[in-house]
Design an enzyme around this catalytic site. Structure first.
Site, PDB file in Angstrom:
ATOM      1  N   TYR A 250       0.811  -1.212   0.000  1.00 16.73           N
ATOM      2  CA  TYR A 250       0.000   0.000   0.000  1.00 16.73           C
ATOM      3  C   TYR A 250       0.847   1.266   0.000  1.00 16.73           C
ATOM      4  O   TYR A 250       0.414   2.306  -0.505  1.00 16.73           O
ATOM      5  CB  TYR A 250      -0.934   0.014   1.218  1.00 16.73           C
ATOM      6  CG  TYR A 250      -2.061  -0.976   1.114  1.00 16.73           C
ATOM      7  CD1 TYR A 250      -1.850  -2.331   1.389  1.00 16.73           C
ATOM      8  CD2 TYR A 250      -3.334  -0.586   0.740  1.00 16.73           C
ATOM      9  CE1 TYR A 250      -2.882  -3.241   1.295  1.00 16.73           C
ATOM     10  CE2 TYR A 250      -4.367  -1.495   0.653  1.00 16.73           C
ATOM     11  CZ  TYR A 250      -4.135  -2.818   0.921  1.00 16.73           C
ATOM     12  OH  TYR A 250      -5.166  -3.732   0.823  1.00 16.73           O
TER      13      TYR A 250
ATOM     14  N   LYS B 114       4.284 -15.238   4.016  1.00 14.94           N
ATOM     15  CA  LYS B 114       4.546 -16.033   2.812  1.00 14.94           C
ATOM     16  C   LYS B 114       6.054 -16.249   2.730  1.00 14.94           C
ATOM     17  O   LYS B 114       6.717 -15.921   1.739  1.00 14.94           O
ATOM     18  CB  LYS B 114       4.004 -15.319   1.574  1.00 14.94           C
ATOM     19  CG  LYS B 114       3.952 -16.190   0.316  1.00 14.94           C
ATOM     20  CD  LYS B 114       3.029 -17.384   0.446  1.00 14.94           C
ATOM     21  CE  LYS B 114       2.975 -18.160  -0.883  1.00 14.94           C
ATOM     22  NZ  LYS B 114       2.260 -19.450  -0.736  1.00 14.94           N
TER      23      LYS B 114
ATOM     24  N   ASP C  38      -1.745 -18.726   2.388  1.00 15.18           N
ATOM     25  CA  ASP C  38      -2.697 -19.552   1.659  1.00 15.18           C
ATOM     26  C   ASP C  38      -3.288 -20.632   2.560  1.00 15.18           C
ATOM     27  O   ASP C  38      -4.485 -20.928   2.489  1.00 15.18           O
ATOM     28  CB  ASP C  38      -2.060 -20.164   0.412  1.00 15.18           C
ATOM     29  CG  ASP C  38      -0.628 -20.633   0.627  1.00 15.18           C
ATOM     30  OD1 ASP C  38      -0.095 -20.460   1.728  1.00 15.18           O
ATOM     31  OD2 ASP C  38      -0.038 -21.158  -0.336  1.00 15.18           O
TER      32      ASP C  38
ATOM     33  N   ASP D 285      -5.859  -7.352   4.911  1.00 16.70           N
ATOM     34  CA  ASP D 285      -7.022  -6.809   4.215  1.00 16.70           C
ATOM     35  C   ASP D 285      -7.880  -7.938   3.659  1.00 16.70           C
ATOM     36  O   ASP D 285      -9.110  -7.964   3.822  1.00 16.70           O
ATOM     37  CB  ASP D 285      -6.542  -5.881   3.101  1.00 16.70           C
ATOM     38  CG  ASP D 285      -7.663  -5.059   2.495  1.00 16.70           C
ATOM     39  OD1 ASP D 285      -8.805  -5.122   2.979  1.00 16.70           O
ATOM     40  OD2 ASP D 285      -7.396  -4.346   1.509  1.00 16.70           O
TER      41      ASP D 285
ATOM     42  N   ASP E  87     -11.669  -9.781   5.363  1.00 13.86           N
ATOM     43  CA  ASP E  87     -12.910  -9.834   4.595  1.00 13.86           C
ATOM     44  C   ASP E  87     -13.433 -11.271   4.533  1.00 13.86           C
ATOM     45  O   ASP E  87     -14.647 -11.519   4.600  1.00 13.86           O
ATOM     46  CB  ASP E  87     -12.701  -9.289   3.184  1.00 13.86           C
ATOM     47  CG  ASP E  87     -12.711  -7.769   3.141  1.00 13.86           C
ATOM     48  OD1 ASP E  87     -12.778  -7.154   4.215  1.00 13.86           O
ATOM     49  OD2 ASP E  87     -12.651  -7.200   2.042  1.00 13.86           O
TER      50      ASP E  87
END
Length: 362
Positions: free
Chosen positions: A142, A192, A224, A248, A252
């Site tokens: 970001y 990751k 993942d 983020d 959700d």
């Protein structure tokens, strides 16, 4: 009588509608507990672009810094949805977080027993789900530089830079471990590390921080795998901490455990005082939902629960926060539902009715 100054930024879409209900509930808190909430209101997001040409004015930042907390509605909508625009509504939330030094976004995920049947997951999977996801807010894709688009002989190109420093990772991990000490004493660090150098740094620093909290269990999970476990065994999580983009996306996904984003509050926090309070920005995670704006369909509970988080984390009003949370639980038990959480035969109410019901039960 304690006095607190709060900056109110309703924003776009359903933001003003759900904000009105949160302020209604806070008004009831004032009456019952004898506090005074002094509000400043500022235009942000798409509405500010239309009015001022920018999503976030310096004057708004100055008022935020002079406040005890910021209540933030939502920003964005089709009118301003041009990814190539030099000014976007989202600049408001990103700029506010950066200017206030807010680096940890807390998103609690708790499944109300009465809403388990509204989820798309099997009821047995949702039993006992009670977690907090902590998303790092100031680093990663970001904000990393370079960030740009261009064209050359090979066509359109774009780059975003994923960058993290040891300091950024350590401070948000400390928040996670400190919170876990107040809960079930388990931290899941998500990265990751099998592919990304930033993921390897994240894992190393999280491990080092974890050694300072020997009473808290630390596990590392690849992002993942975490996405899979959130729908396979969500009750196994206590506190999850992860970087900006992963947080983020995962929050959700986690929102669907609770049945709707309309049930999901959040708090963005920076450095804390010795008593645990400090400036924070509080917002529902559902966004501006322009497709239902002005129709009375918006669920105000995430905004109301965000206000409860504000009472506890910025104003130090634990008893008052608990009163709001108990009132939300009460209306859910009594069967009141906005359309997003309404099953067959449910008593469906509009935004204002739901907000008034919560206020009446405080």
């Amino acid at each position: 009588m304690a006095t607190f100054r709060i900056l109110v930024t309703p924003g776009d879409g359903i933001g003003p509608e759900v904000m009105e209900e949160a302020l209604k509930v806070l008004g009831r808190v004032q009456q019952r507990f004898g506090h005074e909430f002094v509000y400043d209101e500022e235009t942000i997001g798409g509405a500010a672009i239309d009015r001022y040409g920018v999503a976030l004015r310096p004057e708004t930042i100055a008022k935020a810094k002079a406040s005890d907390a910021v209540l933030f509605g939502a920003v964005g909508g089709p009118k301003w949805d041009d990814p190539r625009a030099s000014v976007r509504p989202e600049d408001a939330i990103l700029g506010m977080r950066k200017q206030l030094g807010l680096f940890a976004n807390l998103r609690p995920v708790r499944v109300a027993p009465e809403l388990i049947g509204e989820s798309t997951l099997k009821p047995e999977v949702l039993q006992g789900v009670d977690m907090v996801v902590i998303r790092e807010l100031t680093g990663g894709l970001y904000f990393g530089k370079p960030k740009r688009r261009w064209e050359n002989a090979e066509g359109r190109q774009a780059v975003d830079t994923l960058r993290y420093s040891e300091r950024e990772v350590a401070r948000v991990c400390h928040v996670a471990f400190q919170l876990a000490r107040q809960r079930r004493k388990k931290v899941t660090s998500v990265d990751k590390a099998n592919v990304l150098r930033t993921g390897q740094l994240w894992r190393e620093v999280a491990t080092e921080v974890g050694k300072q909290y020997p009473d808290v269990e630390l596990e590392h999970i690849l992002v993942d795998a975490c996405a899979m476990y959130l729908v396979r065994r969500p009750a196994s999580f206590d506190v999850i901490v992860t970087e900006n983009m992963f947080g983020d996306i995962l929050t959700d996904e986690a929102a669907m455990l609770a049945g709707s984003m309309g049930m999901m509050p959040s708090a963005s926090l920076g450095r804390r005082r010795k008593d645990g309070t400090g400036i924070g920005l509080y917002e529902p995670i559902h966004g501006s939902a322009p497709d239902i704006a002005g129709q009375g369909k918006a669920n105000p509970l995430a905004m109301i629960l965000s206000a409860a988080m504000m009472l506890r984390l910025s104003l130090g009003l634990d008893r008052e926060a608990k009163a709001v949370e108990d009132a939300v639980d009460a209306v859910i038990r009594e069967g009141l539902r906005t359309p997003d959480i309404a099953g067959p035969g449910a008593k469906v109410v509009d935004t204002r009715t739901m907000g008034s019901a919560v206020a009446e039960r405080i």
